[in-house]
Write a protein that holds these residues in place. Structure first.
Motif, mmCIF file in Angstrom:
data_model
loop_
_atom_site.group_PDB
_atom_site.id
_atom_site.type_symbol
_atom_site.label_atom_id
_atom_site.label_comp_id
_atom_site.label_asym_id
_atom_site.label_seq_id
_atom_site.Cartn_x
_atom_site.Cartn_y
_atom_site.Cartn_z
ATOM 1 N N ASN A 1 22.046 -16.010 33.867
ATOM 2 C CA ASN A 1 22.283 -15.903 32.431
ATOM 3 C C ASN A 1 21.718 -14.575 31.937
ATOM 4 O OD1 ASN A 1 19.601 -16.490 32.781
ATOM 5 N ND2 ASN A 1 19.537 -18.188 31.368
ATOM 6 N N ALA A 2 22.152 -14.113 30.780
ATOM 7 C CA ALA A 2 21.714 -12.799 30.272
ATOM 8 C C ALA A 2 20.457 -12.952 29.425
ATOM 9 C CB ALA A 2 22.843 -12.176 29.467
ATOM 10 N N PRO A 3 19.566 -11.947 29.358
ATOM 11 C CA PRO A 3 19.592 -10.738 30.191
ATOM 12 C C PRO A 3 19.281 -11.096 31.626
ATOM 13 C CG PRO A 3 17.576 -10.787 28.915
ATOM 14 C CD PRO A 3 18.404 -11.973 28.476
ATOM 15 N N HIS A 4 19.930 -10.446 32.560
ATOM 16 C CA HIS A 4 19.882 -11.026 33.891
ATOM 17 C C HIS A 4 19.391 -10.163 35.049
ATOM 18 C CE1 HIS A 4 23.856 -9.204 33.887
ATOM 19 N NE2 HIS A 4 23.905 -9.353 35.179
ATOM 20 N N VAL A 5 19.007 -8.904 34.888
ATOM 21 C CA VAL A 5 18.482 -8.122 36.009
ATOM 22 C C VAL A 5 17.015 -7.785 35.739
ATOM 23 C CG1 VAL A 5 18.688 -6.007 37.355
ATOM 24 C CG2 VAL A 5 20.745 -7.172 36.540
ATOM 25 N N TYR A 6 16.168 -8.158 36.670
ATOM 26 C CA TYR A 6 14.728 -7.937 36.562
ATOM 27 C C TYR A 6 14.215 -7.264 37.829
ATOM 28 C CZ TYR A 6 14.686 -11.122 32.589
ATOM 29 O OH TYR A 6 14.917 -11.710 31.371
ATOM 30 N N THR A 7 13.211 -6.409 37.693
ATOM 31 C CA THR A 7 12.553 -5.801 38.848
ATOM 32 C C THR A 7 11.045 -5.829 38.642
ATOM 33 O OG1 THR A 7 12.681 -3.574 37.884
ATOM 34 C CG2 THR A 7 14.493 -4.237 39.347
ATOM 35 N N TRP A 8 10.308 -5.718 39.767
ATOM 36 C CA TRP A 8 8.856 -5.660 39.698
ATOM 37 C C TRP A 8 8.310 -5.108 41.006
ATOM 38 C CZ3 TRP A 8 11.778 -9.987 40.171
ATOM 39 C CH2 TRP A 8 11.512 -10.876 41.217
ATOM 40 N N GLY A 9 7.054 -4.657 40.957
ATOM 41 C CA GLY A 9 6.402 -4.074 42.124
ATOM 42 C C GLY A 9 6.024 -2.624 41.869
ATOM 43 N N LEU A 10 6.048 -1.807 42.918
ATOM 44 C CA LEU A 10 5.685 -0.392 42.850
ATOM 45 C C LEU A 10 6.772 0.392 42.118
ATOM 46 C CD1 LEU A 10 3.711 1.880 43.856
ATOM 47 C CD2 LEU A 10 5.220 2.086 45.834
ATOM 48 N N GLY A 11 6.377 1.167 41.109
ATOM 49 C CA GLY A 11 7.347 1.904 40.310
ATOM 50 C C GLY A 11 7.575 3.344 40.740
ATOM 51 N N GLY B 1 12.945 3.710 33.760
ATOM 52 C CA GLY B 1 12.817 5.019 33.138
ATOM 53 C C GLY B 1 11.455 5.652 33.286
ATOM 54 N N ASP B 2 10.614 5.065 34.129
ATOM 55 C CA ASP B 2 9.276 5.603 34.354
ATOM 56 C C ASP B 2 8.859 5.287 35.787
ATOM 57 O OD1 ASP B 2 8.273 2.900 34.483
ATOM 58 O OD2 ASP B 2 8.088 2.878 32.301
ATOM 59 N N GLU B 3 7.624 5.613 36.123
ATOM 60 C CA GLU B 3 7.107 5.315 37.467
ATOM 61 C C GLU B 3 5.987 4.284 37.428
ATOM 62 O OE1 GLU B 3 6.080 8.945 39.506
ATOM 63 O OE2 GLU B 3 8.185 9.407 39.864
ATOM 64 N N ASN B 4 5.910 3.527 36.348
ATOM 65 C CA ASN B 4 4.861 2.522 36.209
ATOM 66 C C ASN B 4 5.146 1.311 37.089
ATOM 67 O OD1 ASN B 4 3.656 4.124 34.242
ATOM 68 N ND2 ASN B 4 4.753 3.105 32.581
ATOM 69 N N ASP B 5 4.074 0.777 37.689
ATOM 70 C CA ASP B 5 4.192 -0.468 38.437
ATOM 71 C C ASP B 5 4.412 -1.607 37.442
ATOM 72 O OD1 ASP B 5 3.502 1.141 40.576
ATOM 73 O OD2 ASP B 5 1.475 0.305 40.782
ATOM 74 N N ARG B 6 5.115 -2.638 37.865
ATOM 75 C CA ARG B 6 5.287 -3.850 37.062
ATOM 76 C C ARG B 6 4.752 -5.004 37.895
ATOM 77 N NH1 ARG B 6 7.363 0.032 34.589
ATOM 78 N NH2 ARG B 6 8.476 -0.151 32.613
ATOM 79 N N LEU B 7 3.794 -5.740 37.337
ATOM 80 C CA LEU B 7 3.152 -6.832 38.067
ATOM 81 C C LEU B 7 3.867 -8.160 37.884
ATOM 82 C CD1 LEU B 7 -0.585 -5.905 37.357
ATOM 83 C CD2 LEU B 7 0.892 -5.194 39.256
ATOM 84 N N THR B 8 4.800 -8.208 36.956
ATOM 85 C CA THR B 8 5.615 -9.407 36.737
ATOM 86 C C THR B 8 7.071 -8.965 36.573
ATOM 87 O OG1 THR B 8 5.288 -9.311 34.345
ATOM 88 C CG2 THR B 8 3.736 -10.684 35.605
ATOM 89 N N HIS C 1 8.988 -3.308 46.409
ATOM 90 C CA HIS C 1 9.467 -3.833 45.127
ATOM 91 C C HIS C 1 10.496 -4.933 45.353
ATOM 92 C CE1 HIS C 1 12.773 -1.066 45.998
ATOM 93 N NE2 HIS C 1 13.419 -1.442 44.912
ATOM 94 N N THR C 2 10.742 -5.677 44.268
ATOM 95 C CA THR C 2 11.648 -6.819 44.315
ATOM 96 C C THR C 2 12.557 -6.766 43.095
ATOM 97 O OG1 THR C 2 9.922 -8.114 45.400
ATOM 98 C CG2 THR C 2 11.745 -9.351 44.453
#
Length: 110
Positions: A18-28, A36-43, A11-12
């Protein structure tokens, strides 16, 4: 503009300037993305649990994520095996949670 990018094995995460400013993606798996879940995020997906929080730095491990937020609070989430999240147990945490044992300490980087 992007201020920081942190890469784990699966994951990354990034902090925007600037806000909103924290993003994650990859294997959840194990909640390592903090949504709050275990879903993967592709973007890249905004971490809603950090709304209004000023995150200065973060790091990604193989199965977990750590960040330093307001008032130099350390927050961790993801897989908790071996106690690596610092919450006094081995449980997974699917949203950012303050590491109580480090409250009041001057942590500037993870």
């Amino acid at each position: 503009p992007v201020g920081l990018v942190a890469c784990g094995e699966f994951h990354t995460a990034c902090i925007l300037q600037n806000a909103p400013h924290v993003y994650t993606w990859g294997l959840g798996l194990s909640g390592r993305l903090g949504h709050g879940d275990e879903n993967d995020r592709l973007t890249p997906t905004f971490v809603e649990a950090l709304t209004g929080m000023q995150v200065s730095t973060m790091a990604c491990g193989g199965h977990h994520t750590a960040a330093v937020g307001d008032h130099l609070q350390v927050m961790t989430w993801g897989g908790g095996a071996f106690g690596k999240l610092g919450h006094g147990n081995r449980l997974a945490q699917s949203t950012p949670k303050v590491v109580v044992a480090l409250q009041g300490k001057r942590v500037i980087q993870v």
